[in-house]
Design a protein around this motif. Structure first.
Motif, PDB file in Angstrom:
ATOM      1  N   ALA A 242       0.826  -1.214   0.000  1.00  0.00           N
ATOM      2  CA  ALA A 242       0.000   0.000   0.000  1.00  0.00           C
ATOM      3  C   ALA A 242       0.857   1.261   0.000  1.00  0.00           C
ATOM      4  CB  ALA A 242      -0.932  -0.004   1.210  1.00  0.00           C
ATOM      5  N   GLY A 243       1.972   1.243   0.726  1.00  0.00           N
ATOM      6  CA  GLY A 243       2.818   2.426   0.821  1.00  0.00           C
ATOM      7  C   GLY A 243       3.628   2.720  -0.419  1.00  0.00           C
ATOM      8  N   THR A 258      -3.361  -7.323  -0.356  1.00  0.00           N
ATOM      9  CA  THR A 258      -4.353  -7.337   0.721  1.00  0.00           C
ATOM     10  C   THR A 258      -4.107  -8.498   1.676  1.00  0.00           C
ATOM     11  OG1 THR A 258      -5.853  -8.537  -0.758  1.00  0.00           O
ATOM     12  CG2 THR A 258      -6.147  -6.158  -0.588  1.00  0.00           C
ATOM     13  N   PHE A 259      -3.231  -9.422   1.276  1.00  0.00           N
ATOM     14  CA  PHE A 259      -2.747 -10.466   2.174  1.00  0.00           C
ATOM     15  C   PHE A 259      -1.330 -10.033   2.572  1.00  0.00           C
ATOM     16  CE2 PHE A 259      -6.113 -12.519  -0.076  1.00  0.00           C
ATOM     17  CZ  PHE A 259      -6.607 -13.522   0.743  1.00  0.00           C
ATOM     18  N   LEU A 262       3.115 -11.616   3.516  1.00  0.00           N
ATOM     19  CA  LEU A 262       3.249 -12.976   2.991  1.00  0.00           C
ATOM     20  C   LEU A 262       4.109 -13.024   1.739  1.00  0.00           C
ATOM     21  CD1 LEU A 262      -0.426 -14.315   3.395  1.00  0.00           C
ATOM     22  CD2 LEU A 262       1.579 -14.953   4.754  1.00  0.00           C
ATOM     23  N   GLY A 263       4.724 -11.897   1.379  1.00  0.00           N
ATOM     24  CA  GLY A 263       5.596 -11.879   0.214  1.00  0.00           C
ATOM     25  C   GLY A 263       4.843 -12.199  -1.066  1.00  0.00           C
ATOM     26  N   PRO A 264       5.504 -12.893  -1.995  1.00  0.00           N
ATOM     27  CA  PRO A 264       4.860 -13.246  -3.272  1.00  0.00           C
ATOM     28  C   PRO A 264       3.579 -14.045  -3.087  1.00  0.00           C
ATOM     29  CG  PRO A 264       7.221 -13.616  -3.396  1.00  0.00           C
ATOM     30  CD  PRO A 264       6.917 -13.315  -1.958  1.00  0.00           C
ATOM     31  N   LEU A 269      -2.338 -14.277  -3.956  1.00  0.00           N
ATOM     32  CA  LEU A 269      -3.671 -14.356  -3.354  1.00  0.00           C
ATOM     33  C   LEU A 269      -4.445 -13.054  -3.561  1.00  0.00           C
ATOM     34  CD1 LEU A 269      -3.029 -16.220   0.026  1.00  0.00           C
ATOM     35  CD2 LEU A 269      -4.470 -16.997  -1.852  1.00  0.00           C
ATOM     36  N   SER A 270      -3.761 -11.933  -3.463  1.00  0.00           N
ATOM     37  CA  SER A 270      -4.418 -10.635  -3.651  1.00  0.00           C
ATOM     38  C   SER A 270      -4.930 -10.490  -5.077  1.00  0.00           C
ATOM     39  CB  SER A 270      -3.447  -9.492  -3.322  1.00  0.00           C
ATOM     40  OG  SER A 270      -3.008  -9.564  -1.983  1.00  0.00           O
TER      41      SER A 270
END
Length: 389
Positions: A242-243, A258-259, A262-264, A269-270
């Motif tokens: 987000a930043g 949004t997850f 958790l890295g990649p 998942l996002s």
């Protein structure tokens, strides 16, 4: 909904599933034996290229005691039958559980005399006319009409229920080749759209600075990869935290994790959370030797029936998860692994139905995570430029 128009729950994009899966057809209007034989023929013909499934209900006069330990009070029994596996539940499966069991299937055929599906194959059989008339309300999306030898016309009540029945493909019920061709064309037509996701949300801790901003090819690598993927995919997104959004060029659509943390894994998942019905060509930004041929090769060998199509990389031949095509059916698999405490994309690929592809150019899979690797690849690129000149 609560007061002031505030939604109590987050609105999520839901995958386009029916009662069982994405591509499902209920066959109705014929005796159960005919439906089962028809399903056998179709699934057998499609088996070399597609994963098929079948759903039915036991007739009331066939009811027997629950099998094995279920009769002794167990809620679940798993049996390795050597040639196949069997799960028996003591209680009915919920709609969510059914979808979980069928999510890997490319096509689900359903006995429409007992179960419903989001699309239907209608069989016109004079001997089953009265029975079919009772099920007219189930004809919500008829995509194929099959005509039995004893039937010469479309029943009046079907014409009333389906005003556009003349536009629906119609075949003889014994036209096996025509029926298989119909389903093949539908599966091709319903092939998930391929999006691209450029992974640029990492913190580059081993490198010491943002490696997505390295200009290997006269522009920041995240944009170089995105431009390359635009030649092969309609929608290309840069995955970021987000930043990071404010620092990314507005000409490149972003997809925020949004997850988080958790890295990649979280980035993938996002992406599925955003568009669960799309397939995602996921590409890392630490591949400075990546080229069009490598992308084209992977897309050309895409296997939509597998969960993922990935390159077999390195001397160990293990799948490369960060230059891979993740199909929609991988979304619930990723969530299932996460629920068991795993967040390694490669671990998911190793333990799932992954279609491995030999790389067209193994060097193109070389990644850069440390300053030493950066220097090595820089020398390699300079040598290539000098050779080309």
């Amino acid at each position: 909904m609560t007061l002031n128009g505030h939604n109590k729950h987050t609105k999520l994009a839901r995958p386009s599933l029916g009662n069982f899966g994405r591509n499902e057809w209920a066959i109705l209007g014929a005796p159960c034996t005919v439906i089962k034989l028809l399903a056998d023929d179709v699934l057998r013909a499609l088996a070399p290229d597609y994963k098929g499934a079948y759903a039915d209900t036991t007739h009331a006069d066939d009811m027997i005691l629950p099998p094995g330990r279920l009769n002794a009070g167990a809620m679940l029994e798993y049996t390795d039958q050597i040639q196949y596996s069997q799960l028996s539940y003591a209680t009915p499966l919920s709609p969510v559980q059914l979808k979980q069991h069928f999510y890997q299937a490319d096509i689900v055929l359903v006995n429409g005399n007992h179960q419903q599906a989001k699309a239907q194959v209608l069989v016109l059989d004079e001997n089953r006319k009265a029975s079919l008339q009772k099920r007219v309300s189930q004809l919500t999306n008829v995509e194929l009409i099959l005509v039995s030898d004893n039937t010469n016309e479309v029943f009046d009540f079907i014409q009333d229920a389906l005003p556009h029945w003349r536009d629906i493909p119609m075949l003889k019920v014994d036209d096996a080749q025509g029926i298989v061709t119909f389903f093949k064309s539908k599966l091709i037509q319903n092939l998930p759209k391929l999006n691209a996701l450029v992974l640029a949300g990492g913190k580059s801790e081993r490198m010491g600075f943002d490696k997505t901003a390295i200009k290997w090819h006269d522009k920041e690598q995240r944009y170089y990869v995105a431009d390359m993927l635009r030649r092969h995919c309609r929608d290309v997104y840069i995955s970021c935290r987000a930043g990071q959004v404010a620092e990314i060029d507005g000409a490149y659509p972003t997809l925020v994790d949004t997850f988080t943390d958790l890295g990649p894994y979280g980035a993938i998942l996002s992406a599925f959370r955003s568009e669960p019905d799309s397939a995602w060509l996921v590409v890392a930004t630490d591949l400075p030797l990546l080229d069009d041929i490598t992308i084209q090769h992977l897309i050309a060998l895409r296997n939509p029936s597998a969960m993922t199509t990935a390159y077999a990389g390195g001397a160990d031949g293990l799948p490369e998860p960060l230059i891979a095509i993740w199909e929609p059916k991988s979304y619930p698999q990723l969530l299932a692994f996460l629920g068991q405490g795993y967040s390694c994309p490669r671990k998911v690929l190793i333990n799932s139905d992954t279609s491995l592809v030999p790389p067209a150019n193994p060097d193109a899979l070389s990644n850069v995570n440390t300053p030493d690797e950066l220097d090595r690849i820089k020398r390699q690129l300079h040598q290539k430029i000098a050779t080309d000149e």
